[in-house]
Design a protein around this motif. Sequence first.
Motif: not given
Length: 116
Positions: A66-71, A47-59
């Motif tokens: 981790i590696d962020l891969r499209r799809r 129950e948080i904003n998706v951008h918060t998770v994306l910021r954590a993943y970017a960190l």
Amino acid sequence: MLIRIDPASTAPLYEQVAASVRRAVADGEVSPGSTLPAARELAGSLEINVHTVLRAYALLRDEGLIDLRRRRGAVVLGGANDRARLAELIGELIGEARREGVGVDELTTTIRERYT
């Protein structure tokens, strides 16, 4: 993998998410090659904003965990266990330094002195 956040904590939510992932990797709950939950899915469950998770993943990506891969999403990299444990310890050190009022310059100087 269970990711927990504490809304009452002074730590930003994205740091809490990243810390939970680091802990899971360091404890062996998540192994190299494993895929983390999709950002939208995780955001919905916490129950948080998706951008918060994306910021954590970017960190975590910037830390080399981790590696962020499209799809394909967020994938845990090989050798991440050692880096995760180190990142977790550094996070604890930074938190303690903040609580004690130690500035970044003083902390950096102390680390440099002891590292050599």
